[in-house]
Design an enzyme around this catalytic site. Structure first.
Site, PDB file in Angstrom:
ATOM      1  N   ASN A  12       0.854  -1.195   0.000  1.00 46.83           N
ATOM      2  CA  ASN A  12       0.000   0.000   0.000  1.00 46.83           C
ATOM      3  C   ASN A  12       0.882   1.235   0.000  1.00 46.83           C
ATOM      4  OD1 ASN A  12       0.568   0.989   2.737  1.00 46.83           O
ATOM      5  ND2 ASN A  12      -0.743  -0.665   3.501  1.00 46.83           N
ATOM      6  N   CYS A  13       0.339   2.324  -0.476  1.00 50.82           N
ATOM      7  CA  CYS A  13       1.051   3.601  -0.476  1.00 50.82           C
ATOM      8  C   CYS A  13       0.066   4.690  -0.082  1.00 50.82           C
ATOM      9  CB  CYS A  13       1.678   3.896  -1.843  1.00 50.82           C
ATOM     10  SG  CYS A  13       0.503   4.059  -3.192  1.00 50.82           S
ATOM     11  N   PRO A  14       0.533   5.860   0.318  1.00 52.93           N
ATOM     12  CA  PRO A  14      -0.384   6.906   0.790  1.00 52.93           C
ATOM     13  C   PRO A  14      -1.501   7.235  -0.186  1.00 52.93           C
ATOM     14  CG  PRO A  14       1.872   7.481   1.338  1.00 52.93           C
ATOM     15  CD  PRO A  14       1.952   6.255   0.488  1.00 52.93           C
ATOM     16  N   THR A  20       1.442   1.156  -5.103  1.00 52.94           N
ATOM     17  CA  THR A  20       0.748  -0.037  -4.601  1.00 52.94           C
ATOM     18  C   THR A  20       0.770  -1.149  -5.632  1.00 52.94           C
ATOM     19  OG1 THR A  20      -0.700   1.285  -3.184  1.00 52.94           O
ATOM     20  CG2 THR A  20      -1.469  -0.924  -3.777  1.00 52.94           C
TER      21      THR A  20
END
Length: 485
Positions: A12-14, A20
């Site tokens: 996951n990424c922000p 992601t």
């Protein structure tokens, strides 16, 4: 390191868009090159995709967490006891060649630190009830905070402070506090619907469900006499959730797939359900709620007492089980409509099973085991703050007498709550609710609770005493029969 590994991973990424999916693809390609098997769960803008099953996690040799915003405590709990390799997602792509060789030396065993679930799972994950309870859990802080503010405003007025609304000039402090409190009751409905939908289909369902549930409860926009209330939140939350769950299965290719959750799903879902809510669902659910409110407000006293007995008995019957939840949900759902007497039944009856069991243990110690005696004080204290779990071991040890005593006393206490006109504004602190203004009248609350506890304790001692005598007599008859045989 072994030649072939079974690996599971989360990325996951922000923003939940680019990294992601890029890292997930890179991990899959590298695993294939090295002869390993891997399953990657992506937590991107479309929510959780390719969710790892418990069986896959259990069978995995290693877990890779390539994250930019961490993982939830629930996710951490899934990996307790596994060998986990964590890396910032920003570092994963450029270090992709070193991740798998470092698993054996750098992976750490996850512990339960800061990730222990409180209580037991009482509803099946993925069931409709689990989605409803996710919505209720999210709505609770709104109604608790709002209810306490409304209670404070009422207490200040009773202490002599002025109450002036905006129509009469500059609003008074009490009016401001009360108005802020009622915002909690206003937004608890769209929040509940949004979290029901989000529980089903994750983030893409949240915004559409929130907005259509708000629309369904805006009488000014809809031109209706009543909002759709909790019933509308349940119907719309479930409908939006399952629609988005289906919508997320659409495949648009690598270039457009990240836009599905962040743009296409919210837009299409909001357009479709917004129009449906305005023209059909909102007015229909409003009519249903108006009819329900009319029935509750015009029900004959005798029938209302009968309904109160049923609600009280259901609340006390299975102590947090499905029957209890059904009655609780009905009472809680009326708070938004400023109907407070039914939720008062919850505020009294929910205290009784654990407190009564604990007190009965001190009054009739011969009827209870050493283990039950040692837990008595805890049952009383915890039960007094509206947690029913301490009553469960007592009920399991002697189901027939304990459940019968709880159910009968709960039903009768429910009738007394309605008869004495007790009201409860919001969830609170059990026996302390009247002291912080959430339960009134104060004297009636403590009187009804005392009567209910006395009845519950008396029935426990009477019924369990009779049940133990019968049990002992049956055992002696069986032993006598064996000897003569």
């Amino acid at each position: 390191m072994e030649s072939s590994l079974r690996v599971v991973a989360i990325t996951n990424c922000p923003a939940g868009i680019a990294h992601t999916y890029m890292v997930a693809e890179a991990l899959e390609q590298k695993a294939r090159q090295l002869g390993h098997t891997i399953r990657v769960e992506t937590q991107g803008s479309s929510g959780v995709e390719n969710r790892l099953s418990d069986a896959e996690i259990a069978a995995a040799d290693y877990v890779i967490l390539a994250t930019g915003r961490g993982i939830s405590n629930d996710d951490r709990q899934r990996f307790v006891g596994k060998k986990v390799y964590e890396i910032p997602i920003s570092q994963a792509l450029k270090n992709i060649d070193t991740i798998f060789p470092h698993l054996a030396t750098q992976a750490l065993t996850f512990t339960a630190d800061n990730s222990v679930r409180l209580g037991k799972q009482e509803v099946v994950q993925g069931s409709v009830m689990s989605h409803l309870m996710a919505g209720v859990s999210a709505a609770l802080p709104f109604v608790i905070g709002g209810g306490i503010l409304v209670a404070i405003a009422n207490m200040l007025v009773q202490m002599g402070l002025p109450y002036t609304d905006m129509a009469k000039g500059a609003p008074s402090f009490t009016w401001v506090v009360e108005s802020i409190g009622y915002l909690g009751f206003t937004f608890m409905i769209p929040i509940m619907g949004a979290y029901i939908a989000s529980s089903i289909a994750d983030k893409p369902a949240f915004a559409p469900a929130f907005l259509v549930c708000y629309l369904a409860n805006d009488k000014g926009l809809l031109g209706t006499q009543s909002g759709a209330g909790f019933l509308g939140a349940v119907v719309l939350g479930l409908a939006v959730g399952y629609f988005v769950l289906w919508f997320r299965k659409v495949r648009l290719g690598k270039a457009l797939q990240p836009l599905l959750g962040s743009m296409l799903i919210p837009f299409v879902t909001l357009l479709l359900f917004g129009v449906l809510t305005y023209y059909l669902v909102g007015p229909f659910m409003s009519d249903v709620m108006s009819g329900l409110l009319h029935i509750l407000n015009t029900i004959p006293p005798s029938m209302k007492l009968g309904a109160a007995f049923l609600v009280g008995a259901m609340l006390a019957f299975d102590m947090g089980g499905p029957i209890n939840k059904t009655a609780w949900f009905f009472c809680f759902s009326l708070l938004e409509k400023q109907i407070y007497d039914w939720y008062a039944i919850v505020g009294v009856v929910a205290l009784m099973p654990p407190m009564a069991a604990g007190i009965a243990t001190y009054l009739a110690p011969k009827l209870f085991t050493a283990q039950e005696k040692s837990a008595a004080s805890s049952a009383i204290v915890v039960g007094a703050t509206v947690a029913t779990e301490p009553a469960i071991p007592y009920a399991l040890a002697a189901p027939l007498p304990m459940i019968t005593a709880n159910t009968l006393s709960g039903g009768i206490t429910g009738m007394l709550v309605i008869a004495f006109g007790i009201k409860r504004l919001a969830p609170g602190l059990g026996i302390f609710d009247p002291l912080i203004g959430l339960m009134s009248p104060v004297g009636s609350f403590y009187l009804v609770l005392a009567v209910g506890l006395a009845l519950n304790i008396s029935l426990i001692i009477l019924l369990k005493g009779f049940w133990l005598k019968r049990k002992t007599a049956t055992q002696q008859e069986n032993e006598h029969g064996h000897r003569t045989a």
